[in-house]
Write an enzyme that holds these catalytic residues in place. Structure first.
Site, PDB file in Angstrom:
ATOM      1  N   ASP A 154      97.839  22.417  87.878  1.00  0.00           N
ATOM      2  CA  ASP A 154      96.321  22.207  87.612  1.00  0.00           C
ATOM      3  C   ASP A 154      95.762  22.584  89.030  1.00  0.00           C
ATOM      4  O   ASP A 154      96.419  22.546  90.023  1.00  0.00           O
ATOM      5  CB  ASP A 154      96.050  20.761  87.363  1.00  0.00           C
ATOM      6  CG  ASP A 154      94.563  20.568  87.139  1.00  0.00           C
ATOM      7  OD1 ASP A 154      93.784  21.432  86.716  1.00  0.00           O
ATOM      8  OD2 ASP A 154      93.991  19.455  87.635  1.00  0.00           O
ATOM      9  N   SER A 155      94.477  22.650  88.936  1.00  0.00           N
ATOM     10  CA  SER A 155      93.933  23.042  90.223  1.00  0.00           C
ATOM     11  C   SER A 155      93.921  21.952  91.236  1.00  0.00           C
ATOM     12  O   SER A 155      93.633  22.183  92.251  1.00  0.00           O
ATOM     13  CB  SER A 155      92.371  23.409  89.850  1.00  0.00           C
ATOM     14  OG  SER A 155      91.884  22.164  89.342  1.00  0.00           O
ATOM     15  N   CYS A 179      95.161  22.537  82.963  1.00  0.00           N
ATOM     16  CA  CYS A 179      93.598  22.943  83.230  1.00  0.00           C
ATOM     17  C   CYS A 179      93.011  23.707  82.393  1.00  0.00           C
ATOM     18  O   CYS A 179      93.413  24.909  82.025  1.00  0.00           O
ATOM     19  CB  CYS A 179      93.905  23.738  84.768  1.00  0.00           C
ATOM     20  SG  CYS A 179      92.235  24.004  85.419  1.00  0.00           S
ATOM     21  N   GLU A 239      88.879  14.565  93.021  1.00  0.00           N
ATOM     22  CA  GLU A 239      90.101  15.133  93.915  1.00  0.00           C
ATOM     23  C   GLU A 239      90.177  14.108  95.153  1.00  0.00           C
ATOM     24  O   GLU A 239      91.115  13.915  95.551  1.00  0.00           O
ATOM     25  CB  GLU A 239      89.675  16.411  94.571  1.00  0.00           C
ATOM     26  CG  GLU A 239      90.029  17.594  93.477  1.00  0.00           C
ATOM     27  CD  GLU A 239      91.504  17.650  93.520  1.00  0.00           C
ATOM     28  OE1 GLU A 239      92.267  17.835  94.074  1.00  0.00           O
ATOM     29  OE2 GLU A 239      92.020  17.799  92.075  1.00  0.00           O
ATOM     30  N   CYS A 247      87.653  19.032  80.493  1.00  0.00           N
ATOM     31  CA  CYS A 247      88.229  19.334  81.865  1.00  0.00           C
ATOM     32  C   CYS A 247      89.311  18.158  82.090  1.00  0.00           C
ATOM     33  O   CYS A 247      88.866  17.069  81.966  1.00  0.00           O
ATOM     34  CB  CYS A 247      87.162  19.420  83.114  1.00  0.00           C
ATOM     35  SG  CYS A 247      87.933  19.444  84.628  1.00  0.00           S
ATOM     36  N   HIS A 250      90.350  16.814  84.511  1.00  0.00           N
ATOM     37  CA  HIS A 250      89.826  15.827  85.755  1.00  0.00           C
ATOM     38  C   HIS A 250      89.026  14.817  85.072  1.00  0.00           C
ATOM     39  O   HIS A 250      89.178  13.558  85.316  1.00  0.00           O
ATOM     40  CB  HIS A 250      89.092  16.398  86.765  1.00  0.00           C
ATOM     41  CG  HIS A 250      90.099  17.099  87.817  1.00  0.00           C
ATOM     42  ND1 HIS A 250      90.374  18.378  87.376  1.00  0.00           N
ATOM     43  CD2 HIS A 250      90.075  16.806  89.017  1.00  0.00           C
ATOM     44  CE1 HIS A 250      91.014  18.601  88.727  1.00  0.00           C
ATOM     45  NE2 HIS A 250      90.882  17.957  89.492  1.00  0.00           N
TER      46      HIS A 250
HETATM   47  N1  DGN Z   1      91.211  20.280  85.601  1.00  0.00           N
HETATM   48  C1  DGN Z   1      90.641  21.556  85.631  1.00  0.00           C
HETATM   49  C2  DGN Z   1      90.192  21.866  83.963  1.00  0.00           C
HETATM   50  O1  DGN Z   1      90.467  21.248  83.283  1.00  0.00           O
HETATM   51  O2  DGN Z   1      89.347  22.596  83.728  1.00  0.00           O
HETATM   52  C3  DGN Z   1      89.541  22.276  86.266  1.00  0.00           C
HETATM   53  C4  DGN Z   1      89.073  21.654  87.566  1.00  0.00           C
HETATM   54  C5  DGN Z   1      88.521  22.784  88.527  1.00  0.00           C
HETATM   55  O3  DGN Z   1      89.250  22.968  89.264  1.00  0.00           O
HETATM   56  N2  DGN Z   1      87.120  22.922  88.534  1.00  0.00           N
END
Ligand code: DGN
Length: 263
Positions: A7-8, A70, A148, A180, A182
């Site tokens: 993931d990012s 992600c 984060e 997302c 996150h």
């Molecule tokens: N967790 C990521 C997603 O599902 O899109 C992206 C988060 C990000 O880096 N903006």
């Protein structure tokens, strides 16, 4: 050999938890590209370059498949990844279809990064379902950055979330898609901001069960009966990175191994 999950940043840990629940005996290697998070407002080329770096890192460790946990990275780069690597690659996608089936009043809200919402992949997905559903999309600038840092409910985060959710409530949504990875960590606080009848849908569970199905089909399931290991790699320069990961993973220090900087 292991299953890679990238993931990012730390958001994909929400998916990793679902994967662990479905696959007790698999070795899991998680790679967080936190130094380069968020991906939400980066170009497709930049995101693809970062994701390829993570793939190459994992490829050296004998992985049998990789989950791109992600939505933003999947939308930007899944095609290129599948052309370059010949093991199964599983991506994320906002749960538009399940939400469409669930919604009674046919008004569905979607929270995601602007990268996901502006992608061609997402437009095609929405278009496919917009005959009978009214979708309201909302990019959530700034949320990933807070998560984060391990923030899952500070007053600042709640204020920001309210700003994004209130317009959806005015439109009378009855289903809310978390597009997302996150944002899945925010479910408890989102629940406090919306009426009880609104259903929240995300994709982690579906991806984990699909992954299991793929492993079985391709005869890649680990036959070993020992508990699988879990390793976390990050490139975050934040001193608290290990603590944030441990907290989001939430399963005690004996359940994982923290490996620090990967690139
Ligand atoms: N967790 C990521 C997603 O599902 O899109 C992206 C988060 C990000 O880096 N903006």
């Amino acid at each position: 050999n292991a299953i890679g999950v990238i993931d990012s940043g730390v958001g994909g840990i929400s998916v990793l938890k679902c994967i662990r629940a479905h696959l007790l005996h698999e070795n899991l290697i998680y790679v967080a590209d936190s130094k380069f998070a968020p991906y939400g407002e980066k170009s497709n080329e930049e995101i693809t370059r970062r994701v390829l770096t993570a793939f190459e890192f994992l490829n050296k460790q004998d992985v049998k498949c990789i989950v791109v946990a992600c939505n933003t990275a999947t939308a930007a780069s899944i095609q290129i990844l599948r052309e370059r690597f010949h093991f199964p690659i599983i991506g994320m996608e906002p749960a538009v279809k399940p939400a469409s089936l669930m919604s009674k009043n046919k008004i569905v809200g979607i929270l995601a990064t602007s990268g996901t919402l502006l992608s061609a992949k997402f437009s095609a997905l929405l278009e496919h379902h917009s005959n009978d559903i009214h979708f309201i999309t909302q990019p959530c600038f700034g949320l990933v950055e807070l998560i984060e840092q391990g923030d899952l409910g500070s007053p600042a985060l709640i204020a920001l979330l309210k700003k994004y959710i209130d317009p959806l409530l005015k439109e009378k949504i009855d289903t809310l898609v978390l597009g997302c990875t996150h944002y899945s960590f925010l479910k408890p606080v989102i629940q406090t901001l919306i009426p009880d009848h609104i259903k929240i849908v995300d994709t982690g569970e579906a991806v984990a069960s699909y992954l299991k199905h793929v492993l079985i089909e391709k005869d890649l399931l680990n036959q070993n009966s020992a508990s699988g290991t879990t390793h976390f790699w990050t490139n975050s320069l934040d001193q608290n990175a290990d603590k944030v990961i441990a907290e989001l993973w939430g399963q005690g220090p004996e359940s994982f191994n923290y490996r620090g900087l990967w690139v």
